[in-house]
Design a protein around this motif. Sequence first.
Motif, mmCIF file in Angstrom:
data_model
loop_
_atom_site.group_PDB
_atom_site.id
_atom_site.type_symbol
_atom_site.label_atom_id
_atom_site.label_comp_id
_atom_site.label_asym_id
_atom_site.label_seq_id
_atom_site.Cartn_x
_atom_site.Cartn_y
_atom_site.Cartn_z
ATOM 1 N N ARG A 4 0.863 -1.188 0.000
ATOM 2 C CA ARG A 4 0.000 0.000 0.000
ATOM 3 C C ARG A 4 0.893 1.229 0.000
ATOM 4 O O ARG A 4 1.761 1.367 0.839
ATOM 5 C CB ARG A 4 -0.897 0.002 1.220
ATOM 6 C CG ARG A 4 -1.820 -1.225 1.246
ATOM 7 C CD ARG A 4 -2.662 -1.234 2.462
ATOM 8 N NE ARG A 4 -3.603 -0.126 2.299
ATOM 9 C CZ ARG A 4 -4.730 -0.023 2.961
ATOM 10 N NH1 ARG A 4 -5.075 -0.915 3.826
ATOM 11 N NH2 ARG A 4 -5.518 1.001 2.771
ATOM 12 N N VAL A 5 0.645 2.113 -0.937
ATOM 13 C CA VAL A 5 1.399 3.361 -1.045
ATOM 14 C C VAL A 5 0.428 4.505 -0.825
ATOM 15 O O VAL A 5 -0.556 4.633 -1.546
ATOM 16 C CB VAL A 5 2.089 3.489 -2.426
ATOM 17 C CG1 VAL A 5 2.767 4.843 -2.559
ATOM 18 C CG2 VAL A 5 3.087 2.357 -2.638
ATOM 19 N N LEU A 6 0.699 5.327 0.190
ATOM 20 C CA LEU A 6 -0.152 6.460 0.512
ATOM 21 C C LEU A 6 0.413 7.704 -0.152
ATOM 22 O O LEU A 6 1.580 8.041 0.027
ATOM 23 C CB LEU A 6 -0.205 6.672 2.027
ATOM 24 C CG LEU A 6 -0.974 7.906 2.510
ATOM 25 C CD1 LEU A 6 -2.454 7.773 2.182
ATOM 26 C CD2 LEU A 6 -0.769 8.097 4.002
ATOM 27 N N LEU A 7 -0.420 8.381 -0.919
ATOM 28 C CA LEU A 7 -0.025 9.614 -1.574
ATOM 29 C C LEU A 7 -0.980 10.715 -1.123
ATOM 30 O O LEU A 7 -2.146 10.731 -1.485
ATOM 31 C CB LEU A 7 -0.070 9.468 -3.098
ATOM 32 C CG LEU A 7 0.323 10.707 -3.903
ATOM 33 C CD1 LEU A 7 1.741 11.163 -3.553
ATOM 34 C CD2 LEU A 7 0.202 10.428 -5.387
ATOM 35 N N ALA A 8 -0.460 11.611 -0.294
ATOM 36 C CA ALA A 8 -1.257 12.735 0.200
ATOM 37 C C ALA A 8 -1.200 13.862 -0.818
ATOM 38 O O ALA A 8 -0.121 14.285 -1.225
ATOM 39 C CB ALA A 8 -0.718 13.207 1.546
#
Length: 95
Positions: A4-8
């Motif tokens: 899972r890659v979180l991109l804000a």
Amino acid sequence: MFTRVLLALDGSTRAERAIPTAVQLVQASGGTLILAQVRNRDDYFSLASLPLVTQELIEQDVAQGKEYLASIAHSPELSTITVEQVVRYGTAADT
């Protein structure tokens, strides 16, 4: 690797420059890209005495955030990966 890659994203073109790198990480790992945006409640502190108006404005603001993330999520460069979208309301650091 990364599942899972979180991109804000804050809506700026500077933040959106991270999209290609995030896509590459997700493609390499077969994971999921989570697009996140935190909408700031500080804009509405002056309306704290009007809870109905405040809640309506907050809901409109969150809806705008959802529309923005949906436009990013449906872009051609993200069409080959799994994308989730999360919009929260509050201060960015706390949320």
